[in-house]
Design a protein around this motif. Sequence first.
Motif, PDB file in Angstrom:
ATOM      1  N   PRO A 140       0.831  -1.213   0.000  1.00  0.00           N
ATOM      2  CA  PRO A 140       0.000   0.000   0.000  1.00  0.00           C
ATOM      3  C   PRO A 140       0.865   1.264   0.000  1.00  0.00           C
ATOM      4  O   PRO A 140       1.841   1.358   0.747  1.00  0.00           O
ATOM      5  N   LEU A 141       0.496   2.216  -0.851  1.00  0.00           N
ATOM      6  CA  LEU A 141       1.269   3.457  -0.940  1.00  0.00           C
ATOM      7  C   LEU A 141       1.334   4.156   0.412  1.00  0.00           C
ATOM      8  O   LEU A 141       2.367   4.729   0.776  1.00  0.00           O
ATOM      9  N   ALA A 142       0.256   4.078   1.172  1.00  0.00           N
ATOM     10  CA  ALA A 142       0.240   4.721   2.491  1.00  0.00           C
ATOM     11  C   ALA A 142       1.285   4.113   3.414  1.00  0.00           C
ATOM     12  O   ALA A 142       1.864   4.812   4.256  1.00  0.00           O
ATOM     13  N   GLY A 146       4.150   6.389   4.411  1.00  0.00           N
ATOM     14  CA  GLY A 146       4.026   6.542   5.856  1.00  0.00           C
ATOM     15  C   GLY A 146       5.337   6.219   6.558  1.00  0.00           C
ATOM     16  O   GLY A 146       5.717   6.881   7.536  1.00  0.00           O
ATOM     17  N   THR A 147       6.038   5.215   6.044  1.00  0.00           N
ATOM     18  CA  THR A 147       7.337   4.860   6.615  1.00  0.00           C
ATOM     19  C   THR A 147       8.343   5.991   6.411  1.00  0.00           C
ATOM     20  O   THR A 147       9.094   6.343   7.328  1.00  0.00           O
ATOM     21  N   LEU A 148       8.356   6.555   5.201  1.00  0.00           N
ATOM     22  CA  LEU A 148       9.282   7.666   4.947  1.00  0.00           C
ATOM     23  C   LEU A 148       8.931   8.880   5.808  1.00  0.00           C
ATOM     24  O   LEU A 148       9.825   9.593   6.286  1.00  0.00           O
ATOM     25  N   ILE A 176      -0.506  12.246   1.360  1.00  0.00           N
ATOM     26  CA  ILE A 176       0.105  11.517   2.472  1.00  0.00           C
ATOM     27  C   ILE A 176       1.323  12.243   3.023  1.00  0.00           C
ATOM     28  O   ILE A 176       1.509  12.335   4.239  1.00  0.00           O
ATOM     29  N   VAL A 177       2.176  12.751   2.120  1.00  0.00           N
ATOM     30  CA  VAL A 177       3.404  13.443   2.532  1.00  0.00           C
ATOM     31  C   VAL A 177       3.599  14.688   1.677  1.00  0.00           C
ATOM     32  O   VAL A 177       2.961  14.856   0.638  1.00  0.00           O
TER      33      VAL A 177
END
Length: 288
Positions: A140-142, A146-148, A176-177
């Motif tokens: 999942p892109l999130a 999200g990790t980055l 998201i970012v």
Amino acid sequence: MEPTRTTTTTRTRTTFRIGGDLEVRRLGLGAMHLSAEPADARAASLTLARRAVELGVTLIDTAHMYGWGANEELLAEALHPYPKDLLVTTKVGIARLPSGEARLDGRPEVLRHQVDEALRRLRVERVELLQLHRIDPETPLADQLGTLRELQTEGKVGRIGLSEVTVAELDQARQIVDVVSVQNRYNLLDREHDPVLEACTAAGIAFLPWRPVAHGTSGERAEVAAVAAELGATATQVALAWLLDRSPAVLPIPSTTRTDHLEENLAAADLRLTRAQRDRLERLTEQA
């Protein structure tokens, strides 16, 4: 060959602030082709990286995939401690299988590991610009971004960029970012990602075209050669000058293993295309 020069180079044209605050010269260096072995190739790579900085390059692009970390270590050997104004950006998200083949891998644990390895190899406490090398369709892109974002919060990453994305993917990621850069394949003869460049320009996002001179094939086009002759330049310089002229958000990162080619590439920053020459070059895409 030295291009025709003018004395009207402006700060706006020659630099860009990534994320609004990280200022770099727009014409950088892609480190992909710098070899870490054998010994003579490594020595040449170290010399070229140092020469690039001597000539004023402040943006160097590498990746975990380039030699599976060896390229990052090479740049650290050549340039650490880094000049204050030098940005070495790296990319994560591609892993090596036991067979030696590469595959997309954006799982959180893989991204975290590759970032930690990048910090160690580059000898830094924070990667000022970290780019996701490719979006992993199986994660999942999130989770990937999200990790980055978590790594950013932890102080290991300064800014986040993407590579090889569509406008839709860029829009989704920006929910998201904060995306400050996009690195897509793009050059005078390959303009598939025009819509992405337009989106980046409108949003003030840096656009780093990889393969910016189409592996040197630009010179095979008669019109490019003709413009180069008019300006007393090379076809490669014309292709790079066109990119710089295309949008103020474009930050070309040509890669080379030869110092003379490095100097030729960087001289393109002083090349000025006339409106008529730009129009002629623009028509090449219509003919492709």
